[in-house]
Design a protein around this motif. Sequence first.
Motif, PDB file in Angstrom:
ATOM      1  N   GLY A 112       0.820  -1.208   0.000  1.00  0.00           N
ATOM      2  CA  GLY A 112       0.000   0.000   0.000  1.00  0.00           C
ATOM      3  C   GLY A 112       0.855   1.259   0.000  1.00  0.00           C
ATOM      4  N   GLN A 171      -2.310  -7.335  -6.867  1.00  0.00           N
ATOM      5  CA  GLN A 171      -2.310  -8.678  -6.281  1.00  0.00           C
ATOM      6  C   GLN A 171      -2.566  -9.741  -7.336  1.00  0.00           C
ATOM      7  OE1 GLN A 171      -1.435  -9.669  -3.426  1.00  0.00           O
ATOM      8  NE2 GLN A 171      -1.850  -8.198  -1.827  1.00  0.00           N
ATOM      9  N   ARG A 182      -3.892  -0.041  -8.664  1.00  0.00           N
ATOM     10  CA  ARG A 182      -4.897  -0.469  -7.697  1.00  0.00           C
ATOM     11  C   ARG A 182      -4.450  -1.757  -7.011  1.00  0.00           C
ATOM     12  NH1 ARG A 182     -10.795   0.531 -10.624  1.00  0.00           N
ATOM     13  NH2 ARG A 182     -10.541   2.794 -10.954  1.00  0.00           N
ATOM     14  N   TYR A 183      -4.708  -1.815  -5.711  1.00  0.00           N
ATOM     15  CA  TYR A 183      -4.235  -2.938  -4.903  1.00  0.00           C
ATOM     16  C   TYR A 183      -4.695  -4.288  -5.462  1.00  0.00           C
ATOM     17  CZ  TYR A 183      -3.570  -5.890  -0.777  1.00  0.00           C
ATOM     18  OH  TYR A 183      -3.185  -6.896   0.072  1.00  0.00           O
ATOM     19  N   ASN A 184      -5.979  -4.429  -5.764  1.00  0.00           N
ATOM     20  CA  ASN A 184      -6.481  -5.716  -6.234  1.00  0.00           C
ATOM     21  C   ASN A 184      -5.851  -6.120  -7.564  1.00  0.00           C
ATOM     22  OD1 ASN A 184      -8.135  -6.076  -4.022  1.00  0.00           O
ATOM     23  ND2 ASN A 184      -9.965  -5.241  -5.006  1.00  0.00           N
TER      24      ASN A 184
END
Length: 217
Positions: free
Chosen positions: A53, A127, A122-124
Amino acid sequence: MSIIQRTQPTPYLYSEEDIAALIEAAGTLCTPHRAATYRSLIALLAVTGMRIGEAIGLDRDDLDAGNGLLVIRNGKFGKSRELPLHPSTVTALGDYLRRADRPSQAANAPALLVSTAGSRLRYNNVQNTFHRLAGRAGLTSRSALCRPRLHDLRHSFAVNTILDGYRDSGDPGARLALLSTYLGHVDPGKTYWYLSAAPELLKLVGDRLERHLGGDP
């Protein structure tokens, strides 16, 4: 009433070869800029141990190339800190920012690491992309609880930092205090937890204790 206990995942400690394989796999992504973004992201996480993050939250102005620093603003618990960088890392980030194929829309976005659309990562999405890269790199689960995770680049950085302290015959305890600050831990106990799942580190600790008890220097 039953009590459900959550089991902590076992850290997946990456070797230098694993990290090199991940960076190489990132080079296979669909566009040169996307490949450069993920290669930069993975390398940055590996050499700084910052949280994902924090990495995707970096702005261009957070890189102080002149002083070799990254500024983490509003990290976990609202804490901010400065991370000294190796000159090679400063150079690599500068090269990334100066790429000719950096999306034109990125000029209006403050983010350091940007998507092909020129927006902040974006984090998602990060991942999901990392899981695909881990597969391409040939990284497989070591157990049901030990699978390649992006966050474990942070674990690996912490373990390797202390391992270097033991190998250099220095003072690992002093290095641990610095590491806790560098990682942005409010409680040093969190740093100890990061180190508890490393067999090589535990062996070095055991060897040093055995020498101490045996009277060896």
